[in-house]
Each structure stands twice: as structure tokens, then as C-alpha cells.
Enzyme design. Structure first.
Site, PDB file in Angstrom:
ATOM      1  N   ASP A   1       0.884  -1.284   0.069  1.00  7.05           N
ATOM      2  CA  ASP A   1      -0.044   0.001   0.066  1.00  7.05           C
ATOM      3  C   ASP A   1       1.046   1.447  -0.084  1.00  7.05           C
ATOM      4  O   ASP A   1       1.934   1.180   0.382  1.00  7.05           O
ATOM      5  CB  ASP A   1      -0.823  -0.143   1.296  1.00  7.05           C
ATOM      6  CG  ASP A   1      -1.704   1.175   1.200  1.00  7.05           C
ATOM      7  OD1 ASP A   1      -2.567   1.599   0.310  1.00  7.05           O
ATOM      8  OD2 ASP A   1      -1.711   1.763   2.390  1.00  7.05           O
TER       9      ASP A   1
ATOM     10  N   ASP B   1      -1.221  -0.910   6.069  1.00 12.76           N
ATOM     11  CA  ASP B   1      -1.391  -0.462   7.565  1.00 12.76           C
ATOM     12  C   ASP B   1      -2.621   0.036   7.944  1.00 12.76           C
ATOM     13  O   ASP B   1      -3.123   0.146   9.303  1.00 12.76           O
ATOM     14  CB  ASP B   1      -0.432   0.753   7.956  1.00 12.76           C
ATOM     15  CG  ASP B   1      -0.884   2.082   7.470  1.00 12.76           C
ATOM     16  OD1 ASP B   1      -1.732   2.291   6.244  1.00 12.76           O
ATOM     17  OD2 ASP B   1      -1.103   3.247   8.047  1.00 12.76           O
TER      18      ASP B   1
ATOM     19  N   ASP C   1      -6.708  -2.124   4.124  1.00 12.65           N
ATOM     20  CA  ASP C   1      -5.858  -3.171   3.639  1.00 12.65           C
ATOM     21  C   ASP C   1      -6.195  -4.956   4.283  1.00 12.65           C
ATOM     22  O   ASP C   1      -5.324  -5.605   3.771  1.00 12.65           O
ATOM     23  CB  ASP C   1      -4.174  -2.689   4.057  1.00 12.65           C
ATOM     24  CG  ASP C   1      -3.931  -1.483   3.177  1.00 12.65           C
ATOM     25  OD1 ASP C   1      -4.264  -1.218   2.112  1.00 12.65           O
ATOM     26  OD2 ASP C   1      -3.369  -0.579   3.964  1.00 12.65           O
TER      27      ASP C   1
END
Length: 738
Positions: free
Chosen positions: A266, A462, A466
Site C-alpha cells: 500500500d 497499515d 488493507d
């Protein structure tokens, strides 16, 4: 005879666990030595089995010591203040909003924010960083951290169950080597080894007619190396990772990490800091950037908005005296309006963008080109400034990705819900193999599953969004330092410190642990097979074989424990060199704020035909001669020679030295232009083109040069984890200026 009873019990326990091999062969060996009268060999086998189990247990305890310490460190009580009274309560009874007192040497029981006094903390349990850090009033603090100074107060922001350390403990309790693929492989090999050993022993008996040879084969056939080496090496790797602030859920996750070739990440909070930071402040003519920031920071103090927090943090970092706002009005989606020092100050997005002036148009253009957000600042209904904010790239990110490629990852992919343009910019800077922008959580899961069909895939994230992708990946890695519980619970690995480079450390540990496990098992089994062949030929007596097998066991276990050691050393810095790096890094942060003068002077040259262009050029020349060039000369004469030893050669800084020479050349060229302009009283038309090239060129060169030094050299001081809070704050600001 006394050894047969416990050996039989251990064999039964192994069979219940689905393991057949080592204990069954041990029982057959003991019974065989009794039947043929090889009592010394039987006694040695008894010692071998007992000491082997003791060695295994000791190795497991040694390897799991850090994980055990993690569990034992969990806070169990808290001191809650109610007025003037302080009472001790179980940690589970702490409620959000409670005011807690943390005494010297005590563990912070829950996540919260510091109140009352500056706290001196030991965060090593969570981060692996050994030195103490300071946290100011209002800073967040996580559970599990130790108070290394005087007592301070914490306003609870979560319950104990919801806090950071509780999540880490839940993961640590699940950590073990039982599920590691290499361990399961060892179990299967041990099961196959049993009939092979019986076949060789029977063949030796039939060929020689001596049952002693069969017993000798069984004695050396015990596959302890295979069963002991793999678990010890894997658990050692888990322990080593935990010391660095990497909690791994299982041995299987550790081994899969070591086999991975694809990494998906990400962007926000993983490759970037996950928090916006002020990158530039533009003001109306004749106004000071510091004063505009002070007004905005004062007005934003009571706002919970993430951009407001970034503006207040920047104002405090610069030491600006913030005034207490009055009559504060916050309009969702618009910003804050407040009274500050007798003026009405508004910060945020106005109903109409003030783009009618040159400076405002410049702010809009720069924000568009840099992918930054704008917080407009108005005083008494007149626009006075624009604060540009951006989520900064992590300083460690480029170097970490290079390390990950060196560790064996061949495909690096970024998944982000952000727009395509800023995503591709970061992908280009980091040299990623693919960038997928504007991804929903479902899109991320689909992308992860597609990559998993090609190779073992690691996903790093995080946020709550996600979590599905982390669960879908072969190995999910959560940046859990800020307590992102959803992603942490879905992940196989949690980085308890907010540093992406710990993933590279974990991957190196994983590959080394698996390599040692396989190496130990193969070497031990090869030696056992060789000893079986020698015993079958009658060249090895049962007693001698028992001693030989015991030696093989000890060697294999000791070799597996090598996984506890660091896989390699980072560049070691002398203390004075480290202090020098931190000082020059702090100077970078100060100089970066002033680099905008170069671009402002160029803007004056293109838009003004009065004395303002000459005055802007004078300011630039003063900045170059009084601040920038002394800094660059200091790096060249003191810092770079000091780095030659840690980096292995003076050639490591040669390209940066060449950049210093180019900076000097452009600064001298700008100074020459200023001298000519002073003589004629204005910047002449024939000077403007070359001056623009020099100013814009120097601006771009300095930004690139600062980034290169920070990523290649200044990060070495970060790797030692020895910088104080002030240096850490400077590091964060340095990231933000990107």
C-alpha cells in the site's frame, strides 16, 4: 532397562502427535542392546535420548526467550487518578478518557496521550531501539513502553484489550515453529527414515548373521538432526525478528517470507509517512511565512482535522508562539475560523479560491504540479498565505526497497486508492515494477490473488482497508506501530515500529533461518546415513555409534542456533561521526525551508520589472553565501572524510563531491550576475535568461542533492537507532519537505 519406560512414553506421545521415527527407533535400540548384551551401548543410548531432549528443550527456551519476555512484559495493572486520589486497578478496567499515572520504571498500560510533563521513555520492547527517547505533552504513547524517567500522566485513548501491546501479545502467543513447512517436511522425512533404518538393520543382520550389527545400525539411525534442527532454527529466527520489533505469527510465515519473490505494498502509511506534512508556505507580498504559519497554527489548535494537526505540528516544530484562539468555528469540508490576536483568521478551503493575484496563482500551480493539498490562510477576509501539505515519502523507503531486491524479491508492486498521477510519481522515484492506482479494497484483494498464482507473495499495509488484502496474501505484513488493529489481526507479521526497513531485516532473517534449518538437517542426516553404512559393514560398535550419534546431535543443534545471530552488520559509525550526521541532517531541515527563495527570485524575474527582482536576488545571494555554502563546505571537509571508513572507501562520496562543485559554480554565477546588476542598478534583460537557468537549476540540484545525502548517508544514523527525539522530529520534517 530404566530408560525403556520414559522412551516408550515419549514414543507414544510422538505417535499421538503424528510423528513416528526418532522415539520408535530409540526404543528399538534400547531393547536391542538389552537382548544382545550391549549394556554400555544401551546406557549411552539412554544418555543420548535424555540429553537430546534436554538440548532440544534448552535450545527452544533460548530461541524463544525474547518471545517469552514479550509475553511476561504485558502490563497487568494501572494507577488511575481521580482528583487528588490515585488508585491501583487491573489494566482491564481502564476506560477511555481515564487519567493514568505512570511511575518510574512502570509499563504504560494502555495507548493514550501524554499530559502534564515531558516523558522519558524506553521503547525497546516495541521498537528494538535501545536508547531512551523523549515525548512531549500531547504526544501519543503506546502500551508496553517503559517509563525511564520521572512520573508522568497519560490520558487513556483505548482500553487495554484494544491497545497496541495487547495485539502484539496475541500474535506472540501464536508464534511457534510447528506449522513451518520445513518442519513438516522434516517430519515426513523422519517417517520415511524409519523403514529405511529397519531395512538396513535387517539386511546387515541377514548378511552377517550377527544381531549386534543390526543394533549398531539402529543406534546410529536415530534421526535427531532432522527433527531437532528445523524447529530450533525456525524458532531462533522468530526470536531474532522479535528483538528488532517484528512479531511473526508462526514459523510458517517466517519461512514463506524467506521464499517470497513478489512484494505488494500500500502507499499511504507504508511507503509514505501516512500523515500530511507542510512542504511550502507562500504568502502575499511583504508578508512573512513564519507569521502566516503562526496565525494558521493558532487558529487550528482545537481542530481534530489531519491537515490542521500537521499545520500546528509544523508551527510548534519551528518554535512559533501560538496564541489561544477564541470563538472557534469549524465547518466540515471548509476549515476553521477563529479569533487570533484581535483578528479573524480562517484556515482551510474558502468558498472562492483567491486566485486573482500572482502569488495565489503560483500557489495553485505549485500544488497542482506537486500533488499537494492547499490550506488557504485569510486574515480579516483578506487572503494572506497558502500552506502546501503533502504525505511525504518515508526516508528509509528507497534504501529499504533496494535491500529487499537484494534479498531476493524480483517484483515490487504498489497498490493504492490514490490518484494515478501521484502514485506513478512515487513508483518512478522508487523504481517499482508496477503501480496500480485508484484501487478499492476488493481490487486490492483481486490483484493479490492474481500475483499469488505466479509466485509466493507478500502484502504490506497499515489501514483497515488493507486487512482483506493482507489476509489474502501468502504473507501479510502490517505496519502496526500506530495500532491499526484490523490490519494487524489479519496479518501474519506485524512491524511494531513505524519503520519499513524492518521488513528488509525480517526477510534477511527468514532466508537465513530457512537456509540454516535445511543445511543442518541435510548435514545431520547425511552423517547419520554414512554412520549406518559403516555400522552395517561391522566397522562401528554399538557403543561407539551411540557416542558418534550424540556428537552429531550436539553439532546440529549448535549450528541451528546460529539463526539467533544477526545475518550481517550495518555500517558501524563512530559516535562523533553519528553526531555529525545528525547535525548536518538538522541543517538540511533548516536550509530546505529557505530553498523556496531561489524559485521566488526566479518568479520575480519573470513577473517584475521593478526593484523587487533585484532585492529578491540580493536575498538569494545572502542565503547562498551565509548559510548554504558554509554547510556544503562543511560536509565536504568534515563529514565526507569521516564517512570514508564506515562506507569502506572515499569513492562512496565521490559523486556527492562532484555535486558540491556544481553547487559552488552556480552560486558563483548568481553572485556575478548580482554584481553586474548592482553596477547598473537593475537586472538587465540580457541577464534574465541565464539567471533563470541558474536559479531554477540550483533549486532542482539542491533538492536532489539533499535527498541523495539523506537516503544514502544520513539514514546511517537512523539505522543505529541512537538519535534522540529532537533528531527524530527533524527526520520526520525532512521527509515532509519532499
Amino acid at each position: 532397562m530404566s530408560a525403556v519406560v520414559p522412551a516408550t512414553a515419549w514414543m507414544a506421545a510422538a505417535l499421538r502427535r503424528g510423528r513416528a521415527g526418532v522415539d520408535l527407533i530409540a526404543v528399538l535400540s534400547l531393547v536391542g542392546t538389552l537382548l544382545v548384551g550391549e549394556y554400555l551401548a544401551g546406557a549411552l543410548i539412554a544418555v543420548m535420548v535424555a540429553t537430546g531432549r534436554a538440548l532440544d528443550a534448552a535450545a527452544q527456551r533460548r530461541a524463544a526467550r525474547d518471545l517469552t519476555a514479550l509475553l511476561e512484559h504485558a502490563p497487568r495493572s494501572a494507577r488511575r487518578r481521580a482528583g487528588d486520589r490515585v488508585e491501583v486497578i487491573p489494566a482491564d478496567e481502564v476506560a477511555v478518557g481515564d487519567l493514568l499515572v505512570v511511575g518510574p520504571g512502570e509499563v504504560v498500560p494502555v495507548d493514550g496521550r501524554i499530559e502534564g510533563a515531558v516523558a522519558v521513555l524506553d521503547e525497546s520492547v516495541l521498537t528494538g531501539e535501545p536508547l531512551q527517547v523523549e515525548r512531549a505533552v500531547g504526544d501519543s504513547v503506546r502500551s508496553g513502553i517503559v517509563n525511564a524517567g520521572t512520573a508522568f500522566e497519560v490520558r487513556a485513548g483505548a482500553t487495554a484489550e484494544q491497545s497496541t501491546y495487547a495485539g502484539i501479545v496475541r500474535l506472540a502467543r501464536q508464534a511457534g515453529a510447528e506449522n513451518a513447512p520445513v518442519v513438516r517436511l522434516a517430519d515426513r522425512y523422519a517417517a520415511w527414515f524409519l523403514p529405511v533404518a529397519l531395512l538396513v538393520a535387517g539386511a546387515a543382520w541377514l548378511a552377517s548373521g550377527s544381531p549386534v550389527r543390526a543394533v549398531a545400525v539402529l543406534v546410529v539411525a536415530t534421526p535427531c538432526p532432522l527433527l531437532l534442527a528445523a524447529p530450533v532454527a525456525i524458532v531462533s529466527g522468530l526470536s531474532r525478528a522479535s528483538r528488532l520489533g517484528v512479531v511473526i505469527r508462526s514459523g510458517g510465515a517466517l519461512e514463506n517470507l524467506g521464499r517470497a519473490t513478489t512484494l505488494m505494498m500500500d502507499k499511504t502509511g507504508t511507503l509514505t509517512a501516512g500523515r500530511p506534512a507542510v512542504v511550502e508556505i507562500l504568502t502575499a507580498p511583504d508578508l512573512d511565512a513564519g507569521e502566516v504559519l503562526r496565525l494558521a497554527g493558532s487558529a487550528d489548535q482545537l481542530s481534530p482535522h489531519v491537515l490542521a494537526e500537521a499545520i500546528v505540528a509544523e508551527a510548534r516544530r519551528r518554535g512559533l508562539p501560538l496564541a489561544l484562539p477564541t470563538d472557534v468555528v469549524e465547518r466540515p469540508g471548509r476549515g476553521v475560523s477563529a479569533g487570533v490576536d484581535g483578528h479573524r483568521v480562517e484556515v482551510g478551503r474558502p468558498a472562492r479560491t483567491p486566485s486573482g493575484t500572482a502569488w495565489a496563482r503560483t500557489a495553485v500551480n505549485r500544488a497542482s504540479l506537486d500533488g499537494a493539498a492547499i490550506a488557504w490562510v485569510s486574515m480579516d477576509d483578506a487572503a494572506v498565505g497558502a500552506i502546501l501539505l503533502r504525505d511525504p515519502l518515508r526516508r528509509h523507503a528507497p534504501r529499504t526497497l533496494r535491500r529487499l531486491r537484494a534479498a531476493g524479491l524480483t517484483r515490487l508492486i504498489m497498490l493504492t486508492g490514490d490518484r494515478l498521477e501521484p502514485a506513478h510519481e512515487i513508483g518512478s522515484v522508487l523504481g517499482l515494477d508496477d503501480v496500480k492506482a485508484e484501487q478499492s479494497p476488493a481490487d486490492k484483494v483481486g490483484a493479490v490473488r492474481t500475483e499469488e498464482q505466479r509466485a509466493v507473495t507478500v502484502m504490506v499495509g497499515d489501514g483497515v482497508n488493507d486487512a482483506p488484502a493482507l489476509a489474502a496474501a501468502t504473507v501479510g505484513v502490517a505496519m502496526g506501530a500506530r495500532g491499526a488493529s484490523a490490519s494487524s489481526e489479519a496479518a501474519d507479521i506485524v512491524l511494531t515500529t513505524d519503520r519499513l526497513d524492518r521488513l528488509a531485516d525480517a526477510m534477511e532473517i527468514a532466508r537465513r533461518s530457512r537456509r540454516i534449518a535445511v543445511q543442518s538437517a541435510v548435514a545431520g542426516m547425511s552423517l547419520s546415513l554414512l554412520a549406518m553404512a559403516i555400522a552395517a559393514l561391522g566397522l562401528l560398535a554399538p557403543a561407539t555409534g551411540a557416542l558418534l550419534q550424540e556428537g552429531i546431535d550436539v553439532v546440529v543443534i549448535l549450528n541451528a542456533l546460529r539463526a539467533l545471530r544477526s545475518p550481517g552488520k550495518q555500517a558501524e559509525l563512530p559516535a562523533d561521526t553519528e553526531r555529525m550526521l545528525l547535525r548536518f541532517a538538522a541543517e538540511h531541515d533548516e536550509l530546505r525551508d529557505a530553498l523556496a527563495q531561489l524559485r521566488d527570485a526566479a518568479d520575480h524575474l519573470t513577473t517584475s520589472r521593478d526593484d523587487s527582482a533585484l532585492e529578491a536576488l540580493r536575498r538569494v545571494h545572502t542565503f547562498l553565501t551565509d548559510r548554504l555554502l558554509p554547510h556544503e563546505h562543511g560536509e565536504e571537509s568534515r563529514l565526507y572524510p569521516a564517512l570514508a571508513m564506515p562506507l569502506g572507501s572515499a569513492e562512496a562520496t565521490a559523486t556527492m563531491s562532484r555535486t558540491h562543485a556544481e553547487i559552488d559554480r552556480l552560486a558563483i554565477r548568481i553572485g556575478t550576475h548580482l554584481a553586474l546588476a548592482e553596477t547598473s542598478g537593475e537586472v538587465s534583460a540580457d541577464q534574465r535568461a541565464d539567471l533563470l537557468a541558474s536559479l531554477y537549476g540550483l533549486h532542482a540540484l539542491l533538492r536532489l542533492h539533499f535527498l541523495q545525502e539523506e537516503e544514502n548517508y544520513f539514514v546511517l544514523a537512523d539505522d543505529t537507532d541512537a538519535h534522540p527525539t529532537g533528531a527524530r522530529a527533524q527526520q520526520n520534517h525532512g521527509d515532509g519537505a519532499r
